[in-house]
Write an enzyme that holds these catalytic residues in place. Structure first.
Site, PDB file in Angstrom:
ATOM      1  N   GLY A 140      -0.393  -2.702  17.145  1.00  0.00           N
ATOM      2  CA  GLY A 140      -1.411  -1.990  17.319  1.00  0.00           C
ATOM      3  C   GLY A 140      -2.677  -2.542  16.638  1.00  0.00           C
ATOM      4  O   GLY A 140      -2.626  -3.824  15.955  1.00  0.00           O
TER       5      GLY A 140
ATOM      6  N   CYS B 145       1.932  18.924 -22.965  1.00  0.00           N
ATOM      7  CA  CYS B 145       0.663  19.684 -23.360  1.00  0.00           C
ATOM      8  C   CYS B 145       1.068  20.900 -24.048  1.00  0.00           C
ATOM      9  O   CYS B 145       0.284  21.348 -25.121  1.00  0.00           O
ATOM     10  CB  CYS B 145      -0.208  20.031 -22.346  1.00  0.00           C
ATOM     11  SG  CYS B 145      -0.758  18.528 -21.567  1.00  0.00           S
TER      12      CYS B 145
ATOM     13  N   VAL C 113       3.578   4.011  -0.937  1.00  0.00           N
ATOM     14  CA  VAL C 113       4.126   4.611  -2.343  1.00  0.00           C
ATOM     15  C   VAL C 113       5.471   5.373  -2.136  1.00  0.00           C
ATOM     16  O   VAL C 113       5.800   5.984  -3.177  1.00  0.00           O
ATOM     17  CB  VAL C 113       2.995   5.950  -2.748  1.00  0.00           C
ATOM     18  CG1 VAL C 113       1.553   5.424  -2.869  1.00  0.00           C
ATOM     19  CG2 VAL C 113       2.882   7.076  -1.583  1.00  0.00           C
TER      20      VAL C 113
ATOM     21  N   CYS D 129      -0.358  14.282 -15.900  1.00  0.00           N
ATOM     22  CA  CYS D 129      -1.164  15.519 -16.142  1.00  0.00           C
ATOM     23  C   CYS D 129      -2.463  14.720 -16.509  1.00  0.00           C
ATOM     24  O   CYS D 129      -2.415  13.653 -16.841  1.00  0.00           O
ATOM     25  CB  CYS D 129      -0.805  16.476 -17.243  1.00  0.00           C
ATOM     26  SG  CYS D 129      -0.865  15.886 -19.176  1.00  0.00           S
TER      27      CYS D 129
ATOM     28  N   CYS E  82       2.466  21.477 -18.073  1.00  0.00           N
ATOM     29  CA  CYS E  82       2.858  20.414 -18.764  1.00  0.00           C
ATOM     30  C   CYS E  82       3.551  20.633 -20.111  1.00  0.00           C
ATOM     31  O   CYS E  82       2.955  21.282 -20.742  1.00  0.00           O
ATOM     32  CB  CYS E  82       1.656  19.230 -18.934  1.00  0.00           C
ATOM     33  SG  CYS E  82       2.405  17.874 -19.975  1.00  0.00           S
TER      34      CYS E  82
ATOM     35  N   GLN F 210       0.626  -1.241   0.004  1.00  0.00           N
ATOM     36  CA  GLN F 210       0.100  -0.092  -0.160  1.00  0.00           C
ATOM     37  C   GLN F 210       0.956   1.262  -0.020  1.00  0.00           C
ATOM     38  O   GLN F 210       0.361   2.215  -0.295  1.00  0.00           O
ATOM     39  CB  GLN F 210      -0.918  -0.098   1.372  1.00  0.00           C
ATOM     40  CG  GLN F 210      -1.813  -1.146   1.243  1.00  0.00           C
ATOM     41  CD  GLN F 210      -2.536  -1.153   2.856  1.00  0.00           C
ATOM     42  OE1 GLN F 210      -3.305  -0.589   3.279  1.00  0.00           O
ATOM     43  NE2 GLN F 210      -1.972  -2.148   3.696  1.00  0.00           N
TER      44      GLN F 210
ATOM     45  N   HIS G  68      -1.387   1.280  -4.199  1.00  0.00           N
ATOM     46  CA  HIS G  68      -1.719   2.684  -4.313  1.00  0.00           C
ATOM     47  C   HIS G  68      -1.075   3.775  -5.041  1.00  0.00           C
ATOM     48  O   HIS G  68      -0.954   4.823  -5.009  1.00  0.00           O
ATOM     49  CB  HIS G  68      -1.885   3.315  -2.887  1.00  0.00           C
ATOM     50  CG  HIS G  68      -3.171   2.456  -2.074  1.00  0.00           C
ATOM     51  ND1 HIS G  68      -2.942   2.506  -0.750  1.00  0.00           N
ATOM     52  CD2 HIS G  68      -3.976   1.873  -2.509  1.00  0.00           C
ATOM     53  CE1 HIS G  68      -3.863   1.693  -0.097  1.00  0.00           C
ATOM     54  NE2 HIS G  68      -4.727   1.303  -1.137  1.00  0.00           N
TER      55      HIS G  68
ATOM     56  N   GLY H 239       2.697  -4.772   9.111  1.00  0.00           N
ATOM     57  CA  GLY H 239       2.550  -3.385   9.095  1.00  0.00           C
ATOM     58  C   GLY H 239       1.435  -2.578   8.542  1.00  0.00           C
ATOM     59  O   GLY H 239       1.564  -1.343   7.875  1.00  0.00           O
TER      60      GLY H 239
END
Length: 378
Positions: free
Chosen positions: A312, A241, A146, A179, A238, A144, A171, A284
């Site tokens: 936890g 673009c 990044v 963009c 960008c 999960q 994720h 974790g």
């Protein structure tokens, strides 16, 4: 559009905790992993020892009580309000008068905070897990996170093709930006563009790196500065673009925001990785996000053994069929690898190198940044 923030039910967070000794934990985890072909799912807790703060405390609740994320539809809106959100996001300085910090599920970083996450190194747990990936005991890894630290831990052993085959970033990743028209660039290149567009803040970042002083990084991934305005912070257009004859500064990191759907191919592959493995090991993670929780539910539906290692409360604490061990990964994972591999852990130079690598730099409880501490021999 109503998008709720993932939480852990109070009935779960109120559950009692069973203690276990490191020796007993090592014995149980190594027995679970010994037969190999194990799918691994990791969450934010794995990266804490690299100096990246966790989102929740041991009771499973967010440590920032004022937490409120930017949602996907807010960030990409093609109007002045959306532009303001993007200014806020890319500057991403926590201002106490502001009401919209970023989403912690993505552990995103600001312009000021990015150099820290860019330079963060794998910790002892990342390296121990990489050893088990290298030997094939962990056949597939779904994360999960990044931050890219699982990739860093094994990049000197696997090429990009093998990494893509064996590591799935559920994720997304902080290290690429795209963009709204699909043009992709590296986060380092985008950081340079931000610096060019904002020379005043470039000078400020250079000063921080020169002195070694860093503003406190919050669990949400932003940084804390009092009374600073981001209204003049420029988000560059960008360039691809512009070559196509349009002006577009609507850009976001390749991470999943609240309210944004995980791409179908990623979702299907995460299920496939669980299906192709004999067991599921979770490390974790509180499993608060449904994208992770549904994987453990899928494994249980397929009657696969499930072992959860987390400090936890978690969303899965009351699920029948889930065995949980509550102990710090840094206390057990390297010795678990030695127990699984036996003599190989002491004669294979690749394994020896991995088990002697990795930092141990958990954030101080008082919120200040800690110095890097090299791993101690065990």
């Amino acid at each position: 559009m109503r998008v709720s923030v993932p939480t852990i039910p109070h009935v779960v967070t109120s559950a009692s905790t069973k203690t276990i000794s490191p020796g007993a934990a090592i014995e149980r985890i190594s027995a679970f992993l010994a037969s190999g072909n194990v799918a691994l799912l990791t969450g934010a807790g794995v990266s804490v020892d690299s100096g990246i703060r966790a989102y929740r405390g041991k009771d499973g609740r967010y440590m920032n009580p004022n937490y409120k994320p930017i949602f996907y539809h807010e960030l990409i809106a093609d109007n002045p309000r959306g532009h303001a959100f993007r200014q806020r996001y890319w500057y991403l300085v926590w201002i106490k008068q502001s009401v919209l910090p970023i989403t912690p599920c993505s552990r995103l970083r600001s312009y000021l905070g990015y150099p820290h996450v860019r330079d963060t190194q794998p910790n002892t747990t990342h390296c121990a897990l990489a050893a088990l990936q290298h030997t094939g005991h962990i056949s597939r890894l779904v994360t999960q996170n990044v931050d890219g630290l699982h990739r860093k831990a094994i990049a000197h052993l696997w090429d990009d093709t093998r990494i893509e085959e064996r590591i799935l970033e559920l994720h997304g990743t902080l290290h690429r930006v795209h963009c709204q028209f699909g043009h992709v660039t590296s986060r380092d290149t985008f950081q340079d563009r931000l610096s060019t567009s904002n020379p005043r803040w470039k000078a400020f970042v250079d000063g921080l790196e020169t002195t070694g002083k860093k503003p406190r990084t919050n669990p949400d991934g932003d940084v804390e500065l009092e009374g600073v305005s981001y209204a003049d912070f420029m988000v560059p257009e960008c360039p691809e673009c512009m070559l196509e004859g349009r002006h577009n500064s609507n850009q976001k990191p390749e991470v999943i925001f609240f309210g944004e759907s995980i791409p179908k191919a990623i979702k299907e592959r995460s299920f496939h990785d669980v299906e192709q493995s004999d067991r599921l090991f979770l490390v974790g993670t509180t499993l608060a996000t449904f994208s992770a929780y549904r994987l453990i539910k899928h494994a249980l539906k397929l009657k696969k053994p499930v072992l959860l290692l987390n400090m936890g409360a978690t969303r899965a604490d009351d699920l029948p069929g889930v065995e949980k061990i509550e102990i710090s990964t840094s206390h057990v994972m390297r010795d678990t690898v030695r127990a699984v591999l036996g003599t190989r852990a002491y004669i294979d130079p690749v394994i020896i190198n991995l088990l002697n690598n990795g930092i141990h730099r958990p954030p101080f409880d008082d919120g200040s940044d800690s110095e890097t501490v090299e791993p101690q021999d065990t």
